[in-house]
Design an enzyme around this catalytic site. Structure first.
Site, mmCIF file in Angstrom:
data_model
loop_
_atom_site.group_PDB
_atom_site.id
_atom_site.type_symbol
_atom_site.label_atom_id
_atom_site.label_comp_id
_atom_site.label_asym_id
_atom_site.label_seq_id
_atom_site.Cartn_x
_atom_site.Cartn_y
_atom_site.Cartn_z
ATOM 1 N N GLY A 9 0.602 -0.903 -0.369
ATOM 2 C CA GLY A 9 0.035 0.095 0.108
ATOM 3 C C GLY A 9 1.176 0.957 -0.039
ATOM 4 O O GLY A 9 0.374 2.468 0.402
ATOM 5 N N GLN A 13 -0.936 8.126 0.672
ATOM 6 C CA GLN A 13 -1.170 9.309 1.159
ATOM 7 C C GLN A 13 0.248 8.723 2.655
ATOM 8 O O GLN A 13 1.171 9.884 1.788
ATOM 9 C CB GLN A 13 -2.587 9.703 2.244
ATOM 10 C CG GLN A 13 -1.794 11.455 3.148
ATOM 11 C CD GLN A 13 -2.679 11.656 4.223
ATOM 12 O OE1 GLN A 13 -3.270 10.252 4.595
ATOM 13 N NE2 GLN A 13 -2.541 13.500 4.083
ATOM 14 N N ASP A 53 -1.140 -7.445 -4.560
ATOM 15 C CA ASP A 53 -2.503 -7.494 -3.709
ATOM 16 C C ASP A 53 -2.312 -7.744 -2.382
ATOM 17 O O ASP A 53 -1.449 -9.236 -2.475
ATOM 18 C CB ASP A 53 -3.380 -8.051 -4.949
ATOM 19 C CG ASP A 53 -4.820 -8.438 -3.760
ATOM 20 O OD1 ASP A 53 -4.683 -7.619 -2.908
ATOM 21 O OD2 ASP A 53 -5.528 -8.630 -4.508
ATOM 22 N N TYR A 143 -15.169 0.998 9.900
ATOM 23 C CA TYR A 143 -13.482 1.043 9.510
ATOM 24 C C TYR A 143 -13.182 0.737 10.790
ATOM 25 O O TYR A 143 -12.195 0.180 11.139
ATOM 26 C CB TYR A 143 -13.023 2.215 9.200
ATOM 27 C CG TYR A 143 -11.836 2.731 9.067
ATOM 28 C CD1 TYR A 143 -10.694 2.615 8.152
ATOM 29 C CD2 TYR A 143 -11.132 3.886 10.337
ATOM 30 C CE1 TYR A 143 -10.009 2.814 8.380
ATOM 31 C CE2 TYR A 143 -10.672 4.442 10.110
ATOM 32 C CZ TYR A 143 -9.329 3.756 9.215
ATOM 33 O OH TYR A 143 -8.075 4.563 9.206
ATOM 34 N N LYS A 147 -10.267 -2.136 12.217
ATOM 35 C CA LYS A 147 -9.494 -1.160 13.252
ATOM 36 C C LYS A 147 -9.165 -2.110 14.530
ATOM 37 O O LYS A 147 -8.156 -2.607 14.884
ATOM 38 C CB LYS A 147 -9.063 -0.153 13.312
ATOM 39 C CG LYS A 147 -8.865 0.326 12.184
ATOM 40 C CD LYS A 147 -7.197 0.521 11.678
ATOM 41 C CE LYS A 147 -7.124 0.841 10.123
ATOM 42 N NZ LYS A 147 -5.859 0.386 9.584
HETATM 43 P P1 NAD Z 1 -4.705 5.427 1.525
HETATM 44 O O1 NAD Z 1 -5.768 5.778 0.787
HETATM 45 O O2 NAD Z 1 -3.979 6.840 1.033
HETATM 46 O O3 NAD Z 1 -3.425 4.167 0.910
HETATM 47 C C1 NAD Z 1 -3.899 2.981 0.635
HETATM 48 C C2 NAD Z 1 -3.533 2.741 -0.056
HETATM 49 O O4 NAD Z 1 -3.340 0.928 -0.622
HETATM 50 C C3 NAD Z 1 -3.929 2.852 -1.755
HETATM 51 O O5 NAD Z 1 -2.095 3.490 -2.558
HETATM 52 C C4 NAD Z 1 -4.210 1.752 -2.415
HETATM 53 O O6 NAD Z 1 -4.305 1.629 -3.530
HETATM 54 C C5 NAD Z 1 -3.265 0.963 -1.579
HETATM 55 N N1 NAD Z 1 -4.634 -0.788 -1.333
HETATM 56 C C6 NAD Z 1 -5.813 -0.752 -1.290
HETATM 57 N N2 NAD Z 1 -5.897 -1.787 -2.005
HETATM 58 C C7 NAD Z 1 -5.108 -3.017 -1.816
HETATM 59 C C8 NAD Z 1 -4.721 -4.154 -2.277
HETATM 60 N N3 NAD Z 1 -5.470 -5.057 -2.462
HETATM 61 N N4 NAD Z 1 -3.620 -4.401 -2.182
HETATM 62 C C9 NAD Z 1 -2.396 -3.330 -2.256
HETATM 63 N N5 NAD Z 1 -2.603 -2.118 -2.532
HETATM 64 C C10 NAD Z 1 -3.971 -1.564 -1.968
HETATM 65 O O7 NAD Z 1 -4.486 5.113 2.765
HETATM 66 P P2 NAD Z 1 -2.929 6.144 3.853
HETATM 67 O O8 NAD Z 1 -3.773 7.514 4.268
HETATM 68 O O9 NAD Z 1 -1.939 6.567 3.140
HETATM 69 O O10 NAD Z 1 -3.508 5.099 4.837
HETATM 70 C C11 NAD Z 1 -2.475 4.193 5.689
HETATM 71 C C12 NAD Z 1 -2.999 3.110 6.542
HETATM 72 O O11 NAD Z 1 -2.866 4.453 8.384
HETATM 73 C C13 NAD Z 1 -4.297 2.504 6.662
HETATM 74 O O12 NAD Z 1 -4.723 1.772 7.217
HETATM 75 C C14 NAD Z 1 -4.609 3.156 7.415
HETATM 76 O O13 NAD Z 1 -6.003 2.923 7.808
HETATM 77 C C15 NAD Z 1 -3.928 4.494 8.651
HETATM 78 N N6 NAD Z 1 -4.062 5.392 8.931
HETATM 79 C C16 NAD Z 1 -4.568 6.941 8.290
HETATM 80 C C17 NAD Z 1 -4.743 7.911 8.296
HETATM 81 C C18 NAD Z 1 -4.247 9.218 7.282
HETATM 82 O O14 NAD Z 1 -5.305 9.960 8.308
HETATM 83 N N7 NAD Z 1 -4.189 9.115 6.556
HETATM 84 C C19 NAD Z 1 -5.235 7.791 10.071
HETATM 85 C C20 NAD Z 1 -5.194 7.212 10.688
HETATM 86 C C21 NAD Z 1 -5.315 5.201 10.292
#
Ligand code: NAD
Length: 313
Positions: A9, A13, A53, A143, A147
């Site tokens: 992933g 972000q 994936d 979600y 978690k």
């Molecule tokens: P994001 O949605 O920006 O990125 C997630 C990535 O996962 C994407 O690039 C997507 O293409 C990829 N993805 C989706 N399905 C997939 C699959 N089957 N196999 C491989 N890749 C796949 O999310 P983020 O903000 O970068 O979050 C990363 C982690 O941090 C997540 O677990 C999220 O729950 C956690 N998180 C984020 C925040 C935040 O504010 N950004 C806050 C709390 C927790």
């Protein structure tokens, strides 16, 4: 021994910035970025990238063996707002990816796992101010349910099989290099882009909605700090509370106005308001500060200054 890290992933972000920092620390060729889609150009050219994936255990294992991976950072997930639209898909992605990675660690193919949790583990019955590490966890979003379940899976694999898995409950993470992927705190990123490009922003949360937030630099540093600390310091194997700043849309808007005086904001709350209403306003992260010396660097004003300076470039 040097680590070889697989980021699942990595194009999201947090992934693009975390991957870059890991490459700076461990060497470009020792950090394999992967996702189901390509990431930004910098990530694609600075080191290895594989289409993987995160729910496909066999493919992950193939990559682990190909590069002799020692650690996996699992960032693939469906985030809070999108997950409410596709609850079953969110559950499948968030849980099956974690199961695959924990099993690979249980089978001793890798030494260490990082998996992020979220403040979404908390719900409407959780104390809202200074939310403690151990408290009511009854989330009202799919979600959040994924978690909470994930945290207990991590703890179970640690207790039963000795898996070295570590986790942080991120608050809303704010960045300017990469755009967010469907969370409830995304407004705090969108607002900066809109302020610069249009001078105005329509916010999907109400002006008084206070939520815990953190600048990306702090989130990335905390993650690496937790992964690098000695295992004996990691006393919590569910997810560590982590905090930096808490603010409302009104407060961040007035901070932006210090640099862009003509900036205006309006409020049009949508379905995400209900999700935000179920989350804490501020977080007690004293255990992270005590166990592995976590300290945040950015507050609202230093973060705003840094983001606007960089975006204006
Ligand atoms: P994001 O949605 O920006 O990125 C997630 C990535 O996962 C994407 O690039 C997507 O293409 C990829 N993805 C989706 N399905 C997939 C699959 N089957 N196999 C491989 N890749 C796949 O999310 P983020 O903000 O970068 O979050 C990363 C982690 O941090 C997540 O677990 C999220 O729950 C956690 N998180 C984020 C925040 C935040 O504010 N950004 C806050 C709390 C927790």
């Amino acid at each position: 021994m040097s680590e070889v890290i697989l980021v699942l992933g990595a194009s999201g972000q947090i992934g693009v910035e975390l991957t870059q920092k890991l490459r700076d620390l461990y060497g470009n060729n020792n950090v394999i970025a992967s996702d189901i889609r390509e990431g930004n150009k910098n990530m694609m050219v600075s080191g290895p990238f594989e289409i993987v994936d995160a729910t496909d255990k066999e493919t992950i294992l193939k990559i682990v063996k190909k590069y002799k991976v020692t650690q996996i950072y699992l960032l693939a997930a469906m985030l809070s707002a999108t997950a409410e639209k596709y609850p079953q898909k969110a559950w499948d992605l968030n849980m099956n990816s974690l199961s695959a990675v924990l099993d690979i660690a249980k089978e001793k193919h890798i030494k260490q796992v990082y998996w992020p949790s979220s403040i979404a583990v908390f719900g409407p019955k959780t104390p809202k101010q200074n939310t403690p590490q151990n408290t009511v966890m009854q989330p009202s979003t799919v979600y959040g349910i994924s978690k909470v379940a994930g945290e207990f899976w991590c703890n179970y694999y640690h207790e039963k099989y000795g898996v070295d898995v570590r986790s942080i409950r991120y608050p809303g993470v704010i960045s300017w290099k990469s755009k967010p992927g469907g969370g409830t705190t995304d407004y705090a990123v969108d607002i900066f882009f809109n302020a610069i490009e249009k001078g105005t922003y329509e916010c999907f949360l109400s002006e008084k909605t206070r939520l815990p937030m953190m600048y990306m630099d702090d989130a990335v540093n905390a993650t690496i700090q937790l992964m690098q600390t000695d295992s004996k310091n990691v006393k919590n194997r569910t997810g560590y509370n982590l905090a930096a700043i808490s603010f409302t849309p009104e407060e961040i808007a007035s901070e932006i106005k210090k640099y862009i005086p003509e900036f205006t904001i309006s409020y049009q709350p949508d379905f995400r308001q209900e999700i935000a209403n179920s989350w804490p306003e501020s977080i007690d992260d004293s255990e992270a500060r005590k166990d592995w010396n976590w300290q945040h660097k950015f507050d609202l004003s230093t973060m705003t200054e840094d983001i606007l300076k960089n975006l204006k470039k």
